[in-house]
Each structure stands twice: as structure tokens, then as C-alpha cells.
Design a protein around this motif. Structure first.
Motif, PDB file in Angstrom:
ATOM      1  N   MET A   1      32.546  38.067  -2.026  1.00  0.00           N
ATOM      2  CA  MET A   1      32.045  37.361  -3.209  1.00  0.00           C
ATOM      3  C   MET A   1      33.109  36.382  -3.691  1.00  0.00           C
ATOM      4  SD  MET A   1      30.254  40.059  -5.777  1.00  0.00           S
ATOM      5  CE  MET A   1      28.632  39.571  -6.219  1.00  0.00           C
ATOM      6  N   ASN A   2      32.662  35.184  -4.008  1.00  0.00           N
ATOM      7  CA  ASN A   2      33.614  34.235  -4.568  1.00  0.00           C
ATOM      8  C   ASN A   2      33.667  34.378  -6.091  1.00  0.00           C
ATOM      9  OD1 ASN A   2      31.477  32.784  -5.687  1.00  0.00           O
ATOM     10  ND2 ASN A   2      31.337  31.401  -3.943  1.00  0.00           N
ATOM     11  N   ARG A   3      34.549  33.609  -6.694  1.00  0.00           N
ATOM     12  CA  ARG A   3      34.771  33.738  -8.141  1.00  0.00           C
ATOM     13  C   ARG A   3      33.537  33.382  -8.966  1.00  0.00           C
ATOM     14  NH1 ARG A   3      40.654  33.368  -9.858  1.00  0.00           N
ATOM     15  NH2 ARG A   3      41.769  33.634  -7.913  1.00  0.00           N
ATOM     16  N   LEU A   4      32.763  32.398  -8.522  1.00  0.00           N
ATOM     17  CA  LEU A   4      31.557  32.028  -9.267  1.00  0.00           C
ATOM     18  C   LEU A   4      30.544  33.170  -9.240  1.00  0.00           C
ATOM     19  CD1 LEU A   4      29.807  30.015 -10.812  1.00  0.00           C
ATOM     20  CD2 LEU A   4      29.031  29.114  -8.611  1.00  0.00           C
ATOM     21  N   GLU A   5      30.335  33.784  -8.096  1.00  0.00           N
ATOM     22  CA  GLU A   5      29.386  34.893  -8.003  1.00  0.00           C
ATOM     23  C   GLU A   5      29.819  36.070  -8.874  1.00  0.00           C
ATOM     24  OE1 GLU A   5      29.473  35.484  -3.795  1.00  0.00           O
ATOM     25  OE2 GLU A   5      27.777  34.139  -3.447  1.00  0.00           O
ATOM     26  N   ILE A   6      31.106  36.359  -8.880  1.00  0.00           N
ATOM     27  CA  ILE A   6      31.620  37.442  -9.727  1.00  0.00           C
ATOM     28  C   ILE A   6      31.408  37.103 -11.195  1.00  0.00           C
ATOM     29  CG2 ILE A   6      33.730  38.639 -10.464  1.00  0.00           C
ATOM     30  CD1 ILE A   6      34.671  38.396  -7.513  1.00  0.00           C
ATOM     31  N   SER A   7      31.676  35.866 -11.570  1.00  0.00           N
ATOM     32  CA  SER A   7      31.502  35.450 -12.963  1.00  0.00           C
ATOM     33  C   SER A   7      30.036  35.489 -13.370  1.00  0.00           C
ATOM     34  CB  SER A   7      32.073  34.050 -13.173  1.00  0.00           C
ATOM     35  OG  SER A   7      33.470  34.068 -13.008  1.00  0.00           O
ATOM     36  N   VAL A   8      29.133  35.124 -12.464  1.00  0.00           N
ATOM     37  CA  VAL A   8      27.696  35.204 -12.761  1.00  0.00           C
ATOM     38  C   VAL A   8      27.298  36.660 -12.984  1.00  0.00           C
ATOM     39  CG1 VAL A   8      25.395  34.922 -11.744  1.00  0.00           C
ATOM     40  CG2 VAL A   8      27.028  33.040 -11.655  1.00  0.00           C
ATOM     41  N   CYS A   9      27.807  37.557 -12.165  1.00  0.00           N
ATOM     42  CA  CYS A   9      27.524  38.987 -12.341  1.00  0.00           C
ATOM     43  C   CYS A   9      28.069  39.496 -13.675  1.00  0.00           C
ATOM     44  CB  CYS A   9      28.105  39.789 -11.189  1.00  0.00           C
ATOM     45  SG  CYS A   9      27.237  39.548  -9.630  1.00  0.00           S
ATOM     46  N   ILE A  10      29.259  39.049 -14.040  1.00  0.00           N
ATOM     47  CA  ILE A  10      29.845  39.446 -15.332  1.00  0.00           C
ATOM     48  C   ILE A  10      28.975  38.937 -16.475  1.00  0.00           C
ATOM     49  CG2 ILE A  10      31.810  39.066 -16.896  1.00  0.00           C
ATOM     50  CD1 ILE A  10      33.610  39.131 -14.392  1.00  0.00           C
ATOM     51  N   LEU A  11      28.495  37.697 -16.366  1.00  0.00           N
ATOM     52  CA  LEU A  11      27.644  37.132 -17.421  1.00  0.00           C
ATOM     53  C   LEU A  11      26.334  37.902 -17.522  1.00  0.00           C
ATOM     54  CD1 LEU A  11      27.311  35.015 -19.603  1.00  0.00           C
ATOM     55  CD2 LEU A  11      26.421  33.462 -17.871  1.00  0.00           C
ATOM     56  N   LEU A  12      25.719  38.235 -16.389  1.00  0.00           N
ATOM     57  CA  LEU A  12      24.476  39.013 -16.416  1.00  0.00           C
ATOM     58  C   LEU A  12      24.712  40.411 -16.989  1.00  0.00           C
ATOM     59  CD1 LEU A  12      22.843  37.990 -13.037  1.00  0.00           C
ATOM     60  CD2 LEU A  12      22.038  37.441 -15.336  1.00  0.00           C
TER      61      LEU A  12
ATOM     62  N   LEU B   1      28.432  25.508 -17.652  1.00  0.00           N
ATOM     63  CA  LEU B   1      27.680  25.635 -18.895  1.00  0.00           C
ATOM     64  C   LEU B   1      26.194  25.344 -18.694  1.00  0.00           C
ATOM     65  CD1 LEU B   1      30.077  24.136 -21.570  1.00  0.00           C
ATOM     66  CD2 LEU B   1      29.416  26.509 -21.255  1.00  0.00           C
ATOM     67  N   SER B   2      25.849  24.554 -17.692  1.00  0.00           N
ATOM     68  CA  SER B   2      24.435  24.268 -17.430  1.00  0.00           C
ATOM     69  C   SER B   2      23.705  25.512 -16.920  1.00  0.00           C
ATOM     70  CB  SER B   2      24.311  23.140 -16.408  1.00  0.00           C
ATOM     71  OG  SER B   2      24.905  23.526 -15.179  1.00  0.00           O
ATOM     72  N   MET B   3      24.426  26.455 -16.369  1.00  0.00           N
ATOM     73  CA  MET B   3      23.829  27.675 -15.833  1.00  0.00           C
ATOM     74  C   MET B   3      23.716  28.773 -16.895  1.00  0.00           C
ATOM     75  SD  MET B   3      25.232  29.844 -12.585  1.00  0.00           S
ATOM     76  CE  MET B   3      24.748  28.779 -11.251  1.00  0.00           C
ATOM     77  N   GLN B   4      24.513  28.706 -17.924  1.00  0.00           N
ATOM     78  CA  GLN B   4      24.594  29.769 -18.923  1.00  0.00           C
ATOM     79  C   GLN B   4      23.268  30.035 -19.640  1.00  0.00           C
ATOM     80  OE1 GLN B   4      24.811  29.551 -22.532  1.00  0.00           O
ATOM     81  NE2 GLN B   4      25.405  31.661 -22.837  1.00  0.00           N
ATOM     82  N   PRO B   5      22.551  29.024 -20.147  1.00  0.00           N
ATOM     83  CA  PRO B   5      21.276  29.337 -20.825  1.00  0.00           C
ATOM     84  C   PRO B   5      20.244  29.978 -19.894  1.00  0.00           C
ATOM     85  CG  PRO B   5      21.953  27.087 -21.299  1.00  0.00           C
ATOM     86  CD  PRO B   5      22.863  27.612 -20.245  1.00  0.00           C
ATOM     87  N   ILE B   6      20.273  29.601 -18.628  1.00  0.00           N
ATOM     88  CA  ILE B   6      19.338  30.186 -17.665  1.00  0.00           C
ATOM     89  C   ILE B   6      19.626  31.677 -17.508  1.00  0.00           C
ATOM     90  CG2 ILE B   6      18.520  30.101 -15.278  1.00  0.00           C
ATOM     91  CD1 ILE B   6      17.878  27.588 -16.999  1.00  0.00           C
ATOM     92  N   LEU B   7      20.888  32.017 -17.361  1.00  0.00           N
ATOM     93  CA  LEU B   7      21.253  33.426 -17.189  1.00  0.00           C
ATOM     94  C   LEU B   7      21.059  34.223 -18.477  1.00  0.00           C
ATOM     95  CD1 LEU B   7      24.424  32.956 -14.968  1.00  0.00           C
ATOM     96  CD2 LEU B   7      22.125  33.613 -14.245  1.00  0.00           C
ATOM     97  N   GLU B   8      21.305  33.595 -19.615  1.00  0.00           N
ATOM     98  CA  GLU B   8      21.111  34.271 -20.902  1.00  0.00           C
ATOM     99  C   GLU B   8      19.640  34.606 -21.136  1.00  0.00           C
ATOM    100  OE1 GLU B   8      22.994  35.293 -23.610  1.00  0.00           O
ATOM    101  OE2 GLU B   8      24.875  34.867 -22.605  1.00  0.00           O
ATOM    102  N   SER B   9      18.731  33.835 -20.554  1.00  0.00           N
ATOM    103  CA  SER B   9      17.306  34.088 -20.770  1.00  0.00           C
ATOM    104  C   SER B   9      16.864  35.409 -20.148  1.00  0.00           C
ATOM    105  CB  SER B   9      16.470  32.931 -20.219  1.00  0.00           C
ATOM    106  OG  SER B   9      16.576  32.869 -18.818  1.00  0.00           O
ATOM    107  N   THR B  10      17.670  35.965 -19.252  1.00  0.00           N
ATOM    108  CA  THR B  10      17.326  37.276 -18.694  1.00  0.00           C
ATOM    109  C   THR B  10      17.349  38.362 -19.768  1.00  0.00           C
ATOM    110  OG1 THR B  10      19.619  37.697 -18.044  1.00  0.00           O
ATOM    111  CG2 THR B  10      18.162  36.718 -16.376  1.00  0.00           C
ATOM    112  N   GLY B  11      18.034  38.098 -20.869  1.00  0.00           N
ATOM    113  CA  GLY B  11      18.069  39.055 -21.974  1.00  0.00           C
ATOM    114  C   GLY B  11      16.684  39.350 -22.524  1.00  0.00           C
ATOM    115  N   TYR B  12      15.804  38.342 -22.546  1.00  0.00           N
ATOM    116  CA  TYR B  12      14.429  38.554 -23.013  1.00  0.00           C
ATOM    117  C   TYR B  12      13.706  39.544 -22.105  1.00  0.00           C
ATOM    118  CZ  TYR B  12      15.206  34.451 -25.917  1.00  0.00           C
ATOM    119  OH  TYR B  12      15.702  33.557 -26.837  1.00  0.00           O
ATOM    120  N   ILE B  13      13.972  39.444 -20.819  1.00  0.00           N
ATOM    121  CA  ILE B  13      13.340  40.358 -19.866  1.00  0.00           C
ATOM    122  C   ILE B  13      13.901  41.771 -20.055  1.00  0.00           C
ATOM    123  CG2 ILE B  13      13.020  40.879 -17.421  1.00  0.00           C
ATOM    124  CD1 ILE B  13      13.281  37.808 -16.949  1.00  0.00           C
ATOM    125  N   PHE B  14      15.225  41.875 -20.166  1.00  0.00           N
ATOM    126  CA  PHE B  14      15.853  43.184 -20.363  1.00  0.00           C
ATOM    127  C   PHE B  14      15.315  43.878 -21.618  1.00  0.00           C
ATOM    128  CE2 PHE B  14      19.863  41.406 -18.147  1.00  0.00           C
ATOM    129  CZ  PHE B  14      19.388  41.781 -16.900  1.00  0.00           C
TER     130      PHE B  14
END
Length: 112
Positions: free
Chosen positions: A1-12, A68-81
Motif C-alpha cells: 500500500m502506498n501512502r495515499l491508500e493508507i491515508s484514504v483508509c485512515i480517512l474512512l 482535498l477534492s477527494m475528501q468530500p466524496i469519502l466523507e459522504s460515506t458517513g451517511y451510509i454508515f
């Protein structure tokens, strides 16, 4: 896993923690308390706000690498959770409108 993938997992994970915290606060709100002070100073509420704080820290760490362009997309998973956990733990109904909303959120994430 690269740093971006790890950071995406941390954000999720941060979004998930925030969603769990919202469910805990909803459970605390459904209880009755002897006084307004006990309503806010009880272990469940304090723990939930502590989880919110951890979520903020994790989000800040993740945003060092996540665009930052990816952050709102990933944050929207909160509605599903929250919808799924509300169904499981709070016995809330998943109406057709909620299911359509979840499907639209998932479609938006996939399109992104």
C-alpha cells in the motif's frame, strides 16, 4: 500500500468513528435523565465526544496526503454508515427514500 491508500483508509476509519459517535449520542438522547447536567455529563456522551475528537485528529492526519477534492466524496460515506448502524442498533426503518439516497451516494463515489 502506498501512502495515499493508507491515508484514504485512515480517512474512512475517521468517518466510521464519527458515525459510531453519532449513534452513541442518539442512544444517549433517547434516555431520560434526572437533571440537565447529567444529560451532558454522563459516560456515554463524554465517550462519544472523545471519539469525535479522535476522528478530527485522524482526519487532519489523513488530509496531509489525501487531495482535498477527494475528501468530500469519502466523507459522504458517513451517511451510509449512520443509516446502516441506525437500522442495526436503533431499529430505525430504512425507507425507500433512504435506500435511494444510499444508492446515489454509492454511485457518486464510484463515478468519482
Amino acid at each position: 500500500m502506498n501512502r495515499l491508500e493508507i491515508s484514504v483508509c485512515i480517512l474512512l476509519f475517521s468517518v466510521f468513528i464519527s458515525s459510531v459517535s453519532q449513534i452513541l449520542l442518539k442512544k444517549a438522547a433517547n434516555r431520560t435523565y434526572e437533571s440537565p447536567l447529567k444529560e451532558y455529563l454522563n459516560p456515554l456522551v463524554i465517550f462519544a465526544y472523545g471519539m469525535f475528537f479522535c476522528s478530527v485528529i485522524l482526519t487532519m492526519l489523513a488530509l496531509k496526503k489525501v487531495p482535498l477534492s477527494m475528501q468530500p466524496i469519502l466523507e459522504s460515506t458517513g451517511y451510509i454508515f449512520v443509516a446502516v448502524m441506525g437500522y442495526i442498533f436503533l431499529k430505525e426503518r430504512l425507507s425507500k427514500r433512504k435506500l435511494v439516497g444510499i444508492a446515489l451516494i454509492l454511485a457518486g463515489i464510484i463515478v468519482f
